[in-house]
Design a protein around this motif. Structure first.
Motif, PDB file in Angstrom:
ATOM      1  N   SER A  11       1.386  -1.879 -10.709  1.00  0.00           N
ATOM      2  CA  SER A  11       1.467  -3.277 -11.137  1.00  0.00           C
ATOM      3  C   SER A  11       2.232  -3.369 -12.444  1.00  0.00           C
ATOM      4  O   SER A  11       2.004  -2.564 -13.358  1.00  0.00           O
ATOM      5  N   GLN A  13       4.482  -6.373 -15.106  1.00  0.00           N
ATOM      6  CA  GLN A  13       4.789  -7.772 -15.366  1.00  0.00           C
ATOM      7  C   GLN A  13       6.260  -8.066 -15.094  1.00  0.00           C
ATOM      8  O   GLN A  13       7.110  -7.157 -15.095  1.00  0.00           O
ATOM      9  N   SER A  88       9.005 -11.364  -9.525  1.00  0.00           N
ATOM     10  CA  SER A  88       7.830 -11.504  -8.661  1.00  0.00           C
ATOM     11  C   SER A  88       8.200 -11.297  -7.188  1.00  0.00           C
ATOM     12  O   SER A  88       7.413 -10.752  -6.409  1.00  0.00           O
ATOM     13  N   THR A  91       7.801  -7.903  -5.330  1.00  0.00           N
ATOM     14  CA  THR A  91       6.497  -7.440  -4.870  1.00  0.00           C
ATOM     15  C   THR A  91       6.549  -7.102  -3.393  1.00  0.00           C
ATOM     16  O   THR A  91       6.924  -7.935  -2.564  1.00  0.00           O
ATOM     17  N   THR A 121       3.659  -4.299  -7.311  1.00  0.00           N
ATOM     18  CA  THR A 121       3.211  -5.670  -7.552  1.00  0.00           C
ATOM     19  C   THR A 121       3.756  -6.136  -8.888  1.00  0.00           C
ATOM     20  O   THR A 121       3.514  -5.499  -9.913  1.00  0.00           O
ATOM     21  N   SER A 123       3.836  -9.298 -11.465  1.00  0.00           N
ATOM     22  CA  SER A 123       3.132 -10.531 -11.758  1.00  0.00           C
ATOM     23  C   SER A 123       3.632 -11.138 -13.065  1.00  0.00           C
ATOM     24  O   SER A 123       4.138 -10.441 -13.944  1.00  0.00           O
TER      25      SER A 123
END
Length: 124
Positions: A11, A13, A88, A91, A121, A123
């Motif tokens: 994950s 950002q 995003s 992803t 992922t 985010s």
């Protein structure tokens, strides 16, 4: 027995970076083009990048061009995907694939072996 094992997902950002790795075994790695595909939830698997056994030949999907870099290390039977400026929409589960030996062109990439995938992922 051919094995392709992806790693490096996780994950991150938006705007961040990740480096995916794919370890290959049981095949003649140095004579095969390698590729990365991805599949987002509810979508079809799509091409991301490919690199020929002659590692000066690479191809990228327009959506990742100038942000992702594919590379390989034939001495280690490894292929990498450096992903920068992640969005995003990046992803997805990312899959590593191997083509038949000495198969050109590399786009469209026709993989005959595939790994199990690694989740990425992104985010905000």
């Amino acid at each position: 027995q051919v094995q392709l094992v992806e790693s490096g997902g996780g994950s991150v950002q938006v705007g961040g970076s990740l480096r995916l790795s794919c370890a290959a075994s049981g095949l003649t790695f140095s004579s095969r083009s390698m590729g990365w595909f991805r599949q987002a939830p509810g979508k079809e698997r799509e091409f991301v990048a490919a690199i020929a056994w002659i590692d000066t030949i690479t191809r990228y999907a327009d959506s990742v061009k100038d942000r992702f870099t594919i590379s390989r290390d034939n001495a280690k039977n490894m292929v990498y995907l450096q992903m920068n400026s992640l969005k995003s929409e990046d992803t997805a589960v990312y899959y590593c694939g191997a083509a038949e030996p000495r198969k050109l062109p590399i786009s469209p990439f026709l993989g005959i072996y595939w790994g199990q995938g690694t989740q990425v992922t992104v985010s905000s």
